[in-house]
Design an enzyme around this catalytic site. Structure first.
Site, PDB file in Angstrom:
ATOM      1  N   GLU A 130     -25.160  -3.140  19.400  1.00 31.45           N
ATOM      2  CA  GLU A 130     -23.975  -3.615  18.682  1.00 31.45           C
ATOM      3  C   GLU A 130     -23.316  -4.781  19.406  1.00 31.45           C
ATOM      4  O   GLU A 130     -22.844  -5.729  18.767  1.00 31.45           O
ATOM      5  CB  GLU A 130     -22.985  -2.472  18.484  1.00 31.45           C
ATOM      6  N   ASP A 150     -18.016   5.223  20.525  1.00 28.91           N
ATOM      7  CA  ASP A 150     -18.624   5.630  19.272  1.00 28.91           C
ATOM      8  C   ASP A 150     -20.025   6.186  19.472  1.00 28.91           C
ATOM      9  O   ASP A 150     -20.363   7.269  18.990  1.00 28.91           O
ATOM     10  CB  ASP A 150     -18.667   4.452  18.299  1.00 28.91           C
ATOM     11  N   SER A 206     -17.061   5.225  12.444  1.00 27.95           N
ATOM     12  CA  SER A 206     -18.252   4.914  13.224  1.00 27.95           C
ATOM     13  C   SER A 206     -19.535   5.010  12.431  1.00 27.95           C
ATOM     14  O   SER A 206     -20.543   5.524  12.905  1.00 27.95           O
ATOM     15  CB  SER A 206     -18.336   5.812  14.464  1.00 27.95           C
ATOM     16  N   ALA A 219     -14.499   2.640   7.041  1.00 26.60           N
ATOM     17  CA  ALA A 219     -13.387   3.567   7.243  1.00 26.60           C
ATOM     18  C   ALA A 219     -12.991   3.717   8.702  1.00 26.60           C
ATOM     19  O   ALA A 219     -11.999   4.377   9.004  1.00 26.60           O
ATOM     20  CB  ALA A 219     -13.742   4.934   6.665  1.00 26.60           C
ATOM     21  N   SER A 228     -21.367   2.521  11.878  1.00 20.14           N
ATOM     22  CA  SER A 228     -22.331   1.658  12.571  1.00 20.14           C
ATOM     23  C   SER A 228     -23.071   2.425  13.658  1.00 20.14           C
ATOM     24  O   SER A 228     -24.308   2.360  13.762  1.00 20.14           O
ATOM     25  CB  SER A 228     -21.630   0.431  13.163  1.00 20.14           C
ATOM     26  N   GLU A 267      -7.385   5.114  21.917  1.00 21.37           N
ATOM     27  CA  GLU A 267      -7.853   3.989  21.103  1.00 21.37           C
ATOM     28  C   GLU A 267      -7.746   2.688  21.878  1.00 21.37           C
ATOM     29  O   GLU A 267      -6.719   2.404  22.506  1.00 21.37           O
ATOM     30  CB  GLU A 267      -7.002   3.909  19.833  1.00 21.37           C
ATOM     31  N   HIS A 268      -8.828   1.903  21.851  1.00 22.36           N
ATOM     32  CA  HIS A 268      -8.917   0.618  22.559  1.00 22.36           C
ATOM     33  C   HIS A 268      -8.818   0.816  24.070  1.00 22.36           C
ATOM     34  O   HIS A 268      -8.431  -0.110  24.800  1.00 22.36           O
ATOM     35  CB  HIS A 268      -7.849  -0.360  22.063  1.00 22.36           C
ATOM     36  N   THR A 269      -9.163   1.987  24.537  1.00 20.78           N
ATOM     37  CA  THR A 269      -9.213   2.261  25.973  1.00 20.78           C
ATOM     38  C   THR A 269     -10.629   2.197  26.518  1.00 20.78           C
ATOM     39  O   THR A 269     -10.820   1.980  27.716  1.00 20.78           O
ATOM     40  CB  THR A 269      -8.634   3.656  26.272  1.00 20.78           C
ATOM     41  N   ASP A 270     -11.634   2.381  25.655  1.00 15.80           N
ATOM     42  CA  ASP A 270     -13.003   2.487  26.169  1.00 15.80           C
ATOM     43  C   ASP A 270     -13.483   1.203  26.814  1.00 15.80           C
ATOM     44  O   ASP A 270     -14.058   1.220  27.904  1.00 15.80           O
ATOM     45  CB  ASP A 270     -13.977   2.978  25.092  1.00 15.80           C
TER      46      ASP A 270
END
Length: 411
Positions: free
Chosen positions: A178, A190, A144, A141, A146, A53-56
């Site tokens: 996005e 995502d 993804s 939620a 979006s 998470e938050h690595t991409d």
């Protein structure tokens, strides 16, 4: 009564109901033809991130899976340059002129308009359509929705055919929509997951090289998503701030080692040497990313050797880091993880998605699913006064055209 409550508490993914969508289009009030066989249906799954998470956007590693909750569009292709798309849930109409897409509107229509704009920027042909959009993803939620809307729109704009570009470039084009149109500086994870999903597998992605491969999920283990009931609003959250904090940390560490281009390049040892140069916030953000990249690699190894205890430990460590170092958890997310951890049959749990509300991902032994649902319903309500959404999901294939409706009158 307990069995009834559990049945009501757990939602399971289902196949796209083509006939229901075509009927919704027929009763939408949009100007469409009369033959059901001319209606096309496309579907894009949501995704859940097992870990990473938050690595991409830090050039790191992620391990998402496409899931059997998603976004479907039933549509009538047109020869004009206009989109008219109705939300099956709200009845709201998105009307977009493909010759003059214009600025963002601040609604879900931005994901449609942004995708059209990005496809034109990429030199792809696009066509108008009249359609109905339906989603089985809970709003806000962190699953993804979006990216699912973007990829479903890309297929509809291509008249139901696979967009004429390399799949990775397609994912990047949706990401560009996005980033540059909607204004959320998300990474590629995502859109990648929605394009590259594969039944029974997660997908590991190196966000710098774009190398990727499937990783089989263990047999006898259920994926369960639990929704806090607190929606996540990424565009108005601190998401962009977190990215800036990571970039600031990477730039400062690069003063010690000019090989550092992003936090992906930082080892635990280099991070510790850099600690005096970083403010406390930047250090914690960097410590999460550096540790999380290592946890992704360890999770892949644990999955491949079937090490169930290690999987649970890695999920717990990831959540703790997101809560304490990256500060993107919430009271409700923490409560869901705490309740899940105490439920019999739980392998591991953590928040999933960018945070600031949303969902947790839980790995649970197959024979413990009903008990898990009952425990979540009672325990979370006791702690928060809220009723959680509990979704048993499967890893599925990526965006695609669904078998179309049978012939007959649309009316």
């Amino acid at each position: 009564m307990v069995g009834y409550a559990v049945a009501m508490a757990i939602t399971r993914g289902a196949a796209v109901d083509v006939d229901r969508l075509v009927d919704a289009l027929a009763h939408s009030g949009l100007a469409v033809g009369s033959d059901r066989a001319d209606v096309r249906v496309v579907h894009a799954p949501g995704r859940v991130n097992l870990i990473g998470e938050h690595t991409d956007y830090n050039d790191g590693f992620v391990l998402p899976a496409a899931i059997d909750l998603g976004v479907s569009i039933a549509f009538w292709p047109t020869e004009d340059r206009r989109i008219e798309l109705i939300s099956a849930e709200s009845g709201e109409l998105a009307a977009i002129d493909l010759e003059d897409i214009g600025p963002r509107r601040g609604t879900w229509a931005d994901y449609i308009a942004g995708t059209a704009w990005a496809m034109v920027e990429a030199g792809l042909p696009i066509s108008g359509f009249r359609g109905v959009l339906d989603s089985t993803l809970p709003a806000g939620a962190g699953l993804s929705s979006s990216a699912a809307i973007e990829l479903a729109a890309a297929w509809a704009l291509s008249r139901g055919d696979e967009p004429a570009m390399d799949p990775m470039r397609l994912a990047q084009t949706a990401q560009h929509a996005e980033n540059a149109y909607v204004g959320v500086r998300c990474g590629l994870m995502d859109q990648f997951a929605v394009v590259f999903g594969r039944v029974g597998h997660a997908q590991v992605l190196d966000c710098r090289s774009l190398e990727h491969r499937p990783v089989a999920l263990p047999a006898g283990v259920a994926l369960i998503v639990c929704h806090t009931g607190q929606p996540r609003r990424l565009a108005t959250s601190e998401f962009n701030t977190r990215r800036q904090e990571c970039e600031r940390a990477a730039a400062e560490i690069a003063r010690l080692d000019d090989r550092v281009r992003a936090l992906r390049d930082v080892s635990p040892e280099l991070l510790e040497r850099s600690r005096p140069r970083l403010d406390a916030t930047a250090f914690r953000r960097a410590r999460h990313v550096v540790g999380e990249n290592g946890r992704v690699m360890s999770m892949i190894s644990a999955l491949e050797r079937g090490d169930i205890p290690a999987i649970g430990q890695l999920l717990a460590a990831s959540h703790a880091s997101l809560r304490d170092d990256f500060e993107v958890s919430s009271h409700e997310l923490d409560a869901l993880v705490e309740v899940a951890t105490m439920a019999p049959g739980t392998i591991g749990a953590r928040m999933t998605g960018a945070g600031f509300g949303g969902c947790t991902i839980n790995l649970v032994h197959d024979d413990a699913v009903d008990g898990f649902g009952a425990a979540m319903l009672a325990g979370y309500r006791d702690r928060t006064g809220l009723v959680p959404g509990v979704f048993m999901v499967r890893a599925v294939d990526g965006a695609h055209r669904v078998a179309d409706a049978k012939g007959g009158s649309v009316a």
